[in-house]
Design an enzyme around this catalytic site. Structure first.
Site, PDB file in Angstrom:
ATOM      1  N   ASN A   9     -44.769  31.983  48.528  1.00 32.37           N
ATOM      2  CA  ASN A   9     -45.029  30.877  47.591  1.00 32.37           C
ATOM      3  C   ASN A   9     -46.222  31.230  46.706  1.00 32.37           C
ATOM      4  OD1 ASN A   9     -44.687  28.439  46.305  1.00 32.37           O
ATOM      5  ND2 ASN A   9     -45.704  27.233  47.896  1.00 32.37           N
ATOM      6  N   GLU A  35     -40.922  35.480  46.701  1.00 29.97           N
ATOM      7  CA  GLU A  35     -41.580  34.511  45.825  1.00 29.97           C
ATOM      8  C   GLU A  35     -43.025  34.939  45.548  1.00 29.97           C
ATOM      9  OE1 GLU A  35     -41.372  29.747  44.886  1.00 29.97           O
ATOM     10  OE2 GLU A  35     -41.067  30.389  46.946  1.00 29.97           O
ATOM     11  N   ASP A 147     -35.909  34.983  52.624  1.00 29.29           N
ATOM     12  CA  ASP A 147     -35.644  33.553  52.524  1.00 29.29           C
ATOM     13  C   ASP A 147     -34.219  33.380  52.020  1.00 29.29           C
ATOM     14  OD1 ASP A 147     -35.501  30.880  51.956  1.00 29.29           O
ATOM     15  OD2 ASP A 147     -37.215  30.840  50.584  1.00 29.29           O
ATOM     16  N   ASN A 149     -32.585  30.552  52.266  1.00 30.81           N
ATOM     17  CA  ASN A 149     -32.455  29.167  51.796  1.00 30.81           C
ATOM     18  C   ASN A 149     -31.241  28.441  52.371  1.00 30.81           C
ATOM     19  OD1 ASN A 149     -34.479  27.878  50.165  1.00 30.81           O
ATOM     20  ND2 ASN A 149     -34.244  29.540  48.686  1.00 30.81           N
ATOM     21  N   HIS A 245     -44.019  28.551  54.071  1.00 32.34           N
ATOM     22  CA  HIS A 245     -43.234  29.290  55.052  1.00 32.34           C
ATOM     23  C   HIS A 245     -44.182  29.930  56.064  1.00 32.34           C
ATOM     24  CE1 HIS A 245     -39.265  29.551  52.777  1.00 32.34           C
ATOM     25  NE2 HIS A 245     -40.091  29.080  51.870  1.00 32.34           N
TER      26      HIS A 245
END
Length: 257
Positions: A9, A35, A147, A149, A245
């Site tokens: 993130n 990310e 990730d 998702n 995360h």
């Protein structure tokens, strides 16, 4: 061999929160990151790890998406992208190739922001299914970290009953993962050694989700079935918050020569 994955993130945000200082203590052989939210040229020594070679595949849009892999072992080749616009313009896939093994960092699109992005996510899944079929025919093993998702089963998120119409736990998404594992060509490495409930890697920033462990397990190591006996131990590090995360760490018997 220790392999770690984390959706940061934001790589600069995670660095300020101490991720790279902590990562130095973990002795991981490969670290897959998602990310990053930065262009490689924007990064400074705060994201440097001694004894690692770092590889980045950035999104074209600044401050958005992006993946990276840090490796102690020099790869034979590095491949960025999957060959179609969504994956490549948004910086969603980076693969390091070793003699008999490929390790990749994957950042699957989220559909939570609305119908348009959910449609794009389904398109990504359709394209990626073809890639995975082609990869399993190659004479090499794969570990695809990142990730994804998608929470695969009810055990993989706290409030599964209330999330069946939400992106990340839609029936179509879960069926896609069912199909991925159905022919025993790919495995969820975490679940090979840990069948416990309440094992989450992402928590909403709303309310007290993290404090109450109301989370989702959407970060994975998806591995070639030929590697399933190499999985020795796994852990999710939650003692510090580097991101929304948590780092997922899996230890394998040696995988490269």
């Amino acid at each position: 061999m220790r392999i770690m994955t984390l959706n940061l993130n934001g790589i600069r945000s995670a660095a300020r929160k101490g991720f790279f200082d902590w990562a130095k203590t973990q002795k991981a052989d490969v670290i897959c990151l998602q990310e990053t939210k930065a262009q490689e040229w924007q990064l400074d020594t705060a994201v440097h790890l001694k004894d690692y070679q770092a590889y980045f595949f950035d999104a074209e849009k600044k401050g958005y998406s992006g993946v990276a892999v840090y490796s102690r072992i020099k790869p034979d080749t590095v491949v960025g992208g999957l060959g179609w616009e969504c994956a490549d313009k948004e910086g969603r896939y980076l693969q390091l190739n070793f003699p008999n093994l490929s390790i990749a960092s994957l950042y699957m699109p989220s559909g939570s922001s609305g119908e348009i992005r959910q449609k794009l996510k389904f398109q990504f899944l359709d394209h990626y299914k073809t890639i995975l079929k082609r990869q399993r025919r190659q004479k090499r093993d794969f570990i695809i970290c990142g990730d994804w998702n998608i929470a695969h089963k009810p055990i993989d998120l706290k409030n599964w009953r209330g999330n069946q119409k939400n992106s990340g736990f839609l029936p179509e998404e879960r069926a896609w993962m069912d199909a991925l594992f159905s022919d025993n060509q790919w495995c969820d490495a975490f679940r090979l050694v840990n069948q416990d409930a309440d094992q989450y890697t992402w928590w909403s920033n709303r309310g007290q989700a993290r404090a109450n462990n109301v989370g989702w397990r959407i970060d994975y190591h998806i591995i070639s079935a030929s590697l399933k006996d190499n999985v020795r131990a796994t852990s999710i590090y939650t003692a510090e918050n580097f991101s929304d995360h948590a780092p997922l760490i899996i230890d394998y018997l040696p995988l490269t020569n």
